[in-house]
Write a protein that holds these residues in place. Structure first.
Motif, PDB file in Angstrom:
ATOM      1  N   THR A   3      10.418 -24.417  29.873  1.00  0.00           N
ATOM      2  CA  THR A   3      10.788 -25.457  28.918  1.00  0.00           C
ATOM      3  C   THR A   3      12.300 -25.510  28.763  1.00  0.00           C
ATOM      4  O   THR A   3      12.894 -26.593  28.761  1.00  0.00           O
ATOM      5  N   MET A  14      14.632 -28.661  29.513  1.00  0.00           N
ATOM      6  CA  MET A  14      15.490 -29.190  28.453  1.00  0.00           C
ATOM      7  C   MET A  14      16.927 -29.334  28.969  1.00  0.00           C
ATOM      8  O   MET A  14      17.583 -30.352  28.731  1.00  0.00           O
ATOM      9  N   LYS A  55      17.126 -32.252  31.371  1.00  0.00           N
ATOM     10  CA  LYS A  55      17.063 -33.527  30.649  1.00  0.00           C
ATOM     11  C   LYS A  55      18.400 -33.850  29.992  1.00  0.00           C
ATOM     12  O   LYS A  55      18.863 -34.981  30.036  1.00  0.00           O
ATOM     13  N   GLN A  98       9.517 -35.065  32.201  1.00  0.00           N
ATOM     14  CA  GLN A  98       9.926 -35.656  30.915  1.00  0.00           C
ATOM     15  C   GLN A  98       8.724 -35.772  29.979  1.00  0.00           C
ATOM     16  O   GLN A  98       8.818 -35.428  28.797  1.00  0.00           O
ATOM     17  N   ALA A  99       7.594 -36.238  30.519  1.00  0.00           N
ATOM     18  CA  ALA A  99       6.388 -36.392  29.699  1.00  0.00           C
ATOM     19  C   ALA A  99       5.884 -35.038  29.211  1.00  0.00           C
ATOM     20  O   ALA A  99       5.522 -34.871  28.035  1.00  0.00           O
ATOM     21  N   CYS A 100       5.881 -34.051  30.102  1.00  0.00           N
ATOM     22  CA  CYS A 100       5.426 -32.705  29.745  1.00  0.00           C
ATOM     23  C   CYS A 100       6.358 -32.089  28.700  1.00  0.00           C
ATOM     24  O   CYS A 100       5.911 -31.403  27.783  1.00  0.00           O
ATOM     25  N   LEU A 101       7.638 -32.360  28.842  1.00  0.00           N
ATOM     26  CA  LEU A 101       8.613 -31.833  27.892  1.00  0.00           C
ATOM     27  C   LEU A 101       8.377 -32.406  26.496  1.00  0.00           C
ATOM     28  O   LEU A 101       8.524 -31.693  25.502  1.00  0.00           O
ATOM     29  N   SER A 102       7.964 -33.654  26.413  1.00  0.00           N
ATOM     30  CA  SER A 102       7.649 -34.253  25.111  1.00  0.00           C
ATOM     31  C   SER A 102       6.504 -33.511  24.431  1.00  0.00           C
ATOM     32  O   SER A 102       6.548 -33.238  23.229  1.00  0.00           O
ATOM     33  N   VAL A 103       5.482 -33.159  25.207  1.00  0.00           N
ATOM     34  CA  VAL A 103       4.355 -32.387  24.666  1.00  0.00           C
ATOM     35  C   VAL A 103       4.838 -30.997  24.251  1.00  0.00           C
ATOM     36  O   VAL A 103       4.477 -30.489  23.184  1.00  0.00           O
ATOM     37  N   TYR A 133       7.886 -30.100  23.329  1.00  0.00           N
ATOM     38  CA  TYR A 133       8.686 -30.228  22.106  1.00  0.00           C
ATOM     39  C   TYR A 133       7.785 -30.255  20.877  1.00  0.00           C
ATOM     40  O   TYR A 133       8.031 -29.563  19.891  1.00  0.00           O
ATOM     41  N   ALA A 134       6.755 -31.090  20.947  1.00  0.00           N
ATOM     42  CA  ALA A 134       5.844 -31.227  19.799  1.00  0.00           C
ATOM     43  C   ALA A 134       5.132 -29.907  19.514  1.00  0.00           C
ATOM     44  O   ALA A 134       4.985 -29.508  18.355  1.00  0.00           O
ATOM     45  N   GLU A 193       7.689 -27.412  18.034  1.00  0.00           N
ATOM     46  CA  GLU A 193       8.015 -27.767  16.653  1.00  0.00           C
ATOM     47  C   GLU A 193       6.879 -27.389  15.702  1.00  0.00           C
ATOM     48  O   GLU A 193       7.115 -26.831  14.624  1.00  0.00           O
TER      49      GLU A 193
END
Length: 159
Positions: free
Chosen positions: A36, A40, A43, A98-103, A105-106, A109
């Motif tokens: 990750t 990051m 990105k 990018q899509a996997c990174l969004s998951v 991140y969530a 968090e």
């Protein structure tokens, strides 16, 4: 009385447990914490040489190669030729990355909120202050170690 060693051992044990909890959950969505962090970086900074990634994360070149290999197998990153150096490759994040990174991140968090949400606002402020002091002490140890390991560049050569 609690000794600095006892406190240090307790801190390391809690850190390890928290890291494991977050890393295990992140692995469930396909990414470890290390992967990750690399995504990051890609990105935020764009395509990057592996040697730069290794330096940025304080890792051995073979370790970063293992991470990039895994990200490439998953289709989350790709190696590209470096236009400025034919011998070098740049690592870039893919659309799937990018899509996997969004998951990720969530997930990250949610977990950090769950863990640190157990503390009151006042306790979180105190912890931030204490972590700052510990970070400064750790940096002093690193700086002293680096200074001790560096050769005396300006030392005169005996005649």
């Amino acid at each position: 009385m609690i000794t600095p060693e006892e406190l240090g051992e307790r801190y390391l044990a809690v850190h390890h447990r928290m890291f494991r909890a977050v890393n295990d959950e992140m692995s469930g969505c396909g990414l470890s914490m290390a992967r990750t962090k690399v995504l990051m970086h890609l990105k935020e900074h764009g395509p990057t040489r592996q040697s730069v990634l290794a330096t940025e994360f304080g890792m051995a070149p073979h370790s970063i190669t293992d991470i990039v290999d895994a990200l490439e197998r998953q289709g989350l990153a790709q190696r590209r030729p470096d236009a400025t150096d034919r011998r070098a490759k740049l690592v870039a994040i893919t659309g799937a990355g990018q899509a996997c990174l969004s998951v990720a991140y969530a997930t990250r968090e949610r977990l950090l909120t769950q863990i640190f949400g157990a503390l009151s606002e006042a306790d979180r402020a105190t912890l931030i202050r204490l972590l700052g002091s510990l970070d400064e002490a750790a940096q002093q140890v690193i700086d002293a170690s680096t200074t001790a390991a560096a050769p005396a560049a300006a030392a005169p050569v005996p005649a």
